[in-house]
Design an enzyme around this catalytic site. Structure first.
Site, PDB file in Angstrom:
ATOM      1  N   LYS A  14       0.867  -1.189   0.000  1.00 56.28           N
ATOM      2  CA  LYS A  14       0.000   0.000   0.000  1.00 56.28           C
ATOM      3  C   LYS A  14       0.897   1.230   0.000  1.00 56.28           C
ATOM      4  O   LYS A  14       1.954   1.212   0.642  1.00 56.28           O
ATOM      5  CB  LYS A  14      -0.862   0.048   1.272  1.00 56.28           C
ATOM      6  CG  LYS A  14      -1.999  -0.934   1.330  1.00 56.28           C
ATOM      7  CD  LYS A  14      -2.839  -0.625   2.570  1.00 56.28           C
ATOM      8  CE  LYS A  14      -3.629  -1.839   2.988  1.00 56.28           C
ATOM      9  NZ  LYS A  14      -4.148  -1.710   4.356  1.00 56.28           N
ATOM     10  N   ASP A 148       5.251  -0.172  14.450  1.00 55.17           N
ATOM     11  CA  ASP A 148       3.963  -0.439  15.110  1.00 55.17           C
ATOM     12  C   ASP A 148       4.118  -0.592  16.620  1.00 55.17           C
ATOM     13  O   ASP A 148       3.183  -0.352  17.377  1.00 55.17           O
ATOM     14  CB  ASP A 148       3.372  -1.751  14.571  1.00 55.17           C
ATOM     15  CG  ASP A 148       2.399  -1.521  13.440  1.00 55.17           C
ATOM     16  OD1 ASP A 148       2.474  -0.453  12.814  1.00 55.17           O
ATOM     17  OD2 ASP A 148       1.566  -2.413  13.184  1.00 55.17           O
ATOM     18  N   GLY A 331     -11.978   0.262  11.329  1.00 55.52           N
ATOM     19  CA  GLY A 331     -13.185  -0.035  10.554  1.00 55.52           C
ATOM     20  C   GLY A 331     -14.458  -0.203  11.356  1.00 55.52           C
ATOM     21  O   GLY A 331     -15.475   0.443  11.085  1.00 55.52           O
ATOM     22  N   GLY A 333     -14.808   0.299  14.812  1.00 57.77           N
ATOM     23  CA  GLY A 333     -14.958   1.381  15.788  1.00 57.77           C
ATOM     24  C   GLY A 333     -15.505   2.662  15.184  1.00 57.77           C
ATOM     25  O   GLY A 333     -16.295   3.371  15.802  1.00 57.77           O
ATOM     26  N   ASN A 335     -17.342   2.853  12.320  1.00 56.40           N
ATOM     27  CA  ASN A 335     -18.549   2.718  11.495  1.00 56.40           C
ATOM     28  C   ASN A 335     -19.730   1.996  12.131  1.00 56.40           C
ATOM     29  O   ASN A 335     -20.839   2.099  11.628  1.00 56.40           O
ATOM     30  CB  ASN A 335     -18.185   2.010  10.182  1.00 56.40           C
ATOM     31  CG  ASN A 335     -17.265   2.860   9.326  1.00 56.40           C
ATOM     32  OD1 ASN A 335     -17.631   3.952   8.911  1.00 56.40           O
ATOM     33  ND2 ASN A 335     -16.054   2.380   9.089  1.00 56.40           N
TER      34      ASN A 335
END
Length: 399
Positions: A14, A148, A331, A333, A335
């Site tokens: 990505k 991370d 995603g 949390g 939506n």
């Protein structure tokens, strides 16, 4: 300055190119099926149509060359030349105990990242491949590693040590590391701005809920406890990961199912969680739909998950001695109004209460608390790419 952010997986890549004057992406994209048949690059300029480019992409170097070509393409590119890109920020999953912050990549840093491979055998090798490809294709452009695990390096020993002989920590570095650090760091900084308070003195519980989920207790802007552990398998039940288990269950399953240690590890990572409980999917949207159609196991999986989240919030409120705000991100949390409601219901003792109308928000920053709530409930869409770019910019400017 323009900064390229790279996130390499084993067969995917990505990317985002961000203009740091406006802190917005000018292009983003995804390379899929690296090293496999049917490889494809999907390139999206911020103000243009998406381009789909199919090619033979045997490795990450070829993938990054394709990305760079797309960025300068006369038709759908967004820069005139690669010289406009001032730096590259790389997501690196595991920095072990070696890195408590993002760093400029040197030979010594590369060696240290390689030494962390045994802690993240699936993730660090493709991260390294991406760095090496950029070093080869963009010589002279500063490269920065953003880990991370780094945000959680502020955890005290009493939070990160397990109840194992201390020599295991000394010999094998077995301890809690935590993950999703870049996301938790970003939303905690946004929360301080939304609450109009300095990070110092703030007590936050950050809930990154998606296919992979983790919760972090943040005090004075620093992580002091987090739910993922030595690996991302610990903590909450997730899309396909079991989360917390009685350790004896592992050998019990191995014997009953006749599995090797690698096979049982794979099973706990890929076939458990809400997928295993529901029998429907690892995607929470599919499970919510199945529950609405009367599927008992789907309803059960969602109940177990929301119970898990609530349990961690309660324990972290104890560790923090209260909380000023609970943050929902990622995603699920960002939506799922239903999941947020299920989690916050029963947290009144903390001073948390939802405004059900405000809770209907999806994917936007919002304070969804009732007026009388003393612990605010916030929805903050995560932006790991921007956080990586901001860290990269910070390091480049410090020289």
């Amino acid at each position: 300055m323009k900064i390229l952010v790279i996130n390499c997986g084993s067969s995917s890549l990505k990317y985002q190119l961000l203009d740091m004057d406006t802190q917005t992406p000018i292009a983003k994209g995804l390379v899929e099926r690296i090293g496999l048949p049917g490889a494809v690059l999907t390139h999206r300029p911020a103000d243009g149509e998406k381009e789909i480019i199919t090619a033979e992409i045997p490795n990450h170097t070829v993938a990054i060359q394709l990305v760079l070509d797309a960025l300068v393409n006369p038709e759908y590119g967004v820069v005139k030349s690669l010289e406009e890109i001032g730096s590259v920020g790389h997501r690196v999953v595991h920095g072990g105990e070696k890195f408590a912050s993002s760093v400029l990549i040197t030979d010594e840093v590369m060696q240290a990242i390689e030494e962390c491979i045994e802690l993240a055998p699936l993730h660090n090798p493709p991260n390294i491949a991406g760095i090496e490809a950029c070093q080869k294709l963009m010589p002279g452009v500063p490269q920065v590693a953003v880990f991370d695990t780094a945000f959680h390096q502020t955890m005290p020993p009493h939070a990160y040590l397990y109840g194992l002989p201390y020599e295991f920590y000394e010999k094998y570095k077995i301890r809690k590391y935590g993950f999703h650090g870049t996301s938790h760091k970003y939303v905690s900084q946004r929360a301080a701005k939304l609450l109009n308070r300095p990070a110092e003195g703030l007590k936050l519980i950050s809930c990154h809920l998606g296919n992979g989920s983790s919760i972090t207790a943040i005090k004075d802007g620093k992580s002091i406890e987090t739910s993922m552990g030595f690996t991302p398998l610990e903590g909450l039940m997730m899309g396909t990961r079991s989360g917390d288990l009685d350790p004896a269950i592992v050998s019990f399953i191995q014997q009953k199912e006749n599995l090797s240690s690698d096979e049982v590890n794979d099973f706990l990572n890929k076939k458990c969680g809400v997928l295993g409980l529901s029998g429907v999917s690892s995607d929470f949207r599919d499970i919510e739909q199945a529950r609405d159609q009367g599927n008992y196991r789907a309803a059960l999986a969602l109940d177990v998950f929301s119970h898990d989240v609530k349990k961690y919030i309660g324990s972290y409120a104890a560790v923090l001695n209260g909380a000023d705000a609970i943050i929902f991100t990622a995603g699920l949390g960002e939506n799922s109004a239903e999941m947020r409601e299920a989690v916050v219901d029963g947290l009144q003792y903390l001073g948390a209460k939802l405004d059900l109308e405000k809770n209907k928000v999806r994917g936007k920053e919002a304070d969804i608390s009732a007026p009388e709530a003393t612990c605010r409930v916030l929805v903050i869409p995560t932006n790991e790419e921007l956080m990586i770019a901001l860290d990269t910019l910070d390091i480049i400017q410090k020289g």
